[in-house]
Design an enzyme around this catalytic site. Structure first.
Site, short mmCIF file in Angstrom:
data_model
loop_
_atom_site.label_atom_id
_atom_site.label_comp_id
_atom_site.label_asym_id
_atom_site.label_seq_id
_atom_site.Cartn_x
_atom_site.Cartn_y
_atom_site.Cartn_z
N SER A 150 0.73 -1.23 0.02
CA SER A 150 0.18 -0.01 -0.08
C SER A 150 0.84 1.28 -0.11
O SER A 150 1.70 1.49 -0.99
CB SER A 150 -0.95 -0.02 1.01
OG SER A 150 -1.91 0.97 1.28
N HIS A 172 -2.61 -1.00 -3.41
CA HIS A 172 -3.86 -0.12 -3.04
C HIS A 172 -3.64 0.97 -3.92
O HIS A 172 -2.82 2.05 -3.76
CB HIS A 172 -4.10 0.12 -1.60
CG HIS A 172 -4.26 -0.86 -0.65
ND1 HIS A 172 -3.94 -0.76 0.75
CD2 HIS A 172 -4.54 -2.34 -0.83
CE1 HIS A 172 -4.25 -1.87 1.09
NE2 HIS A 172 -4.74 -2.72 0.28
N ASP A 180 -4.31 -4.94 5.92
CA ASP A 180 -4.69 -5.58 4.90
C ASP A 180 -3.48 -6.63 4.43
O ASP A 180 -2.33 -6.46 4.49
CB ASP A 180 -4.91 -4.85 3.63
CG ASP A 180 -5.61 -5.85 2.44
OD1 ASP A 180 -6.30 -6.88 2.78
OD2 ASP A 180 -5.48 -5.19 1.34
#
Length: 405
Positions: free
Chosen positions: A226, A253, A348
């Protein structure tokens, strides 16, 4: 101490809007504003903010050039405000190359209609990146080993350079490696036990020595990232040879427009091929498929050498989600999966890593020192799910050496 923020935007509307949003958060203190890049540089030197919110298009000196100068003369964490257009994606990636830590959408309608959710998102991002690793000019990550070259961490994409044509014949996968000795920092959770970064035990991770890392017997590599991920992925993937013997799935992401542009840029820079995944794409050695923004990427349940691209479920925070792709790889390839969890906010990938470990897969985590944001890897490490904890600069060569055999 509240996070000190400098707001840079040539639009009086956005300066007032951002200031009004941030003033409502006790964790943040706005210490100044600037209306162009030159003024931003002066204010950064004078006020020493923790975070700068930076517009791109401004008079006198644009945001990208301002970031380059700030990184060179007074390194500061920068959050870019970007439009979600194809051109905006190109510009934002240039800003990340210049040293910006992260970006947030700049859409007038959204900033009016979704003010509450944007305020929370903006404030949370600012607080998180105030703790981020600072960048040097022209470098994706600061080199932490005295005396070693920093060239390996260069974040510069050369638009007019492209490697020689990539061979169609791929290398034959090597023989299985000897059984590995996992690097554990905490007991692994029992199957079916609750897993969350909030409840995970705090541990001090032990960095793995690259020379002692035993490569697993795998058939697929899956990488999740991310914030800071664009630099980290480029650092790793550019070290892989064209005949890398495994297919790669990438989950970063990013919104839809950004993933298509990012895949194109990586493909220009890498010896392996990189593309934004499409429904029905086949897994091939030496080919990386990047999950498209706003969607989920999983393996086809009937043909595990094919990916399916699904519409992003609104109940899921992340679209794409590392958890979703990890769990799919666990089902399709089980113990033959090598998963990497890289820099990023939140957790995540932690639940997905648990599924992978229950299937006998191998999980490597990026270490704290080389992360921009040590959130996603920390969740995995604290849950006792990491077999190896590696510095970013070591991951590419370890993978690349496998492909060079």
């Amino acid at each position: 101490m509240p996070v000190k923020v400098l707001i840079v935007d040539d639009s009086g509307f956005f300066r007032q809007r951002i200031n009004g949003m941030l003033e409502q958060d006790p964790r943040i203190k706005v210490i100044g504003t600037a209306s162009n890049g030159r003024e931003a540089i002066e204010q950064v030197k004078a006020l020493r903010p923790d975070v700068v919110t930076m517009d791109v298009e401004m008079p006198q000196l644009n945001g990208i050039e301002a970031v380059r100068i700030i990184m060179r003369e007074c390194p500061t964490n920068v959050l870019m405000l970007s439009s979600l257009t194809h051109e905006g994606a190109h510009v934002t990636l240039q800003a990340l190359e210049a040293g910006a830590v992260d970006y947030i959408s700049k859409d007038v309608k959204a900033w009016i209609d979704k003010a509450d959710s944007l305020r929370s998102q903006l404030a949370d991002k600012i607080v998180e990146i105030s703790r981020a690793t600072r960048y040097r000019a022209g470098s994706g990550f600061r080199n932490r080993d005295p005396g070693t070259s920093s060239s390996s961490t260069s974040m510069v994409f050369r638009h007019n350079e492209r490697p020689a044509a990539k061979p169609t014949q791929r290398g034959v996968p090597p023989k299985p490696a000897a059984p590995r000795t996992p690097t554990r920092t905490a007991p692994a959770p029992r199957a079916g036990s609750a897993l969350s970064s909030a409840s995970a035990p705090a541990v001090t991770p032990r960095k793995s020595s690259p020379s002692r890392v035993q490569f697993p017997d795998c058939k697929i590599v899956v990488i999740g990232s991310s914030t800071g991920g664009p630099a980290a992925l480029q650092e790793i993937l550019t070290k892989l040879p064209a005949n890398f013997p495994y297919p790669i799935l990438l989950v970063q992401h990013m919104p839809k427009t950004f993933t298509s542009v990012f895949a194109e840029r990586l493909n220009q820079q890498c010896k392996i091929s990189v593309k934004e995944a499409q429904d029905g794409d086949r897994l091939e050695p030496g080919k990386a498929l990047l999950a498209p923004g706003g969607h989920q990427m999983i393996l086809d349940g009937r043909q595990h050498d094919t990916v399916k691209i699904l519409k992003g479920d609104e109940r899921l925070t992340y679209k794409p989600s590392v958890d979703v792709t990890y769990a799919s790889a666990a089902k399709g390839y089980g113990s033959k999966t090598l998963a990497l969890i890289l820099t990023g906010m939140g957790a995540d990938g932690c639940d997905g890593a648990k599924v992978l470990k229950n299937a006998g897969a191998t999980v490597w985590a990026q270490n704290r020192e080389s992360c921009t944001i040590y959130g996603m890897p920390q969740a995995v490490v604290n849950a006792g799910l990491a077999d190896e904890i590696l510095d970013l600069k070591d991951i590419g060569p370890i993978l690349g050496n496998r492909g060079a055999r």
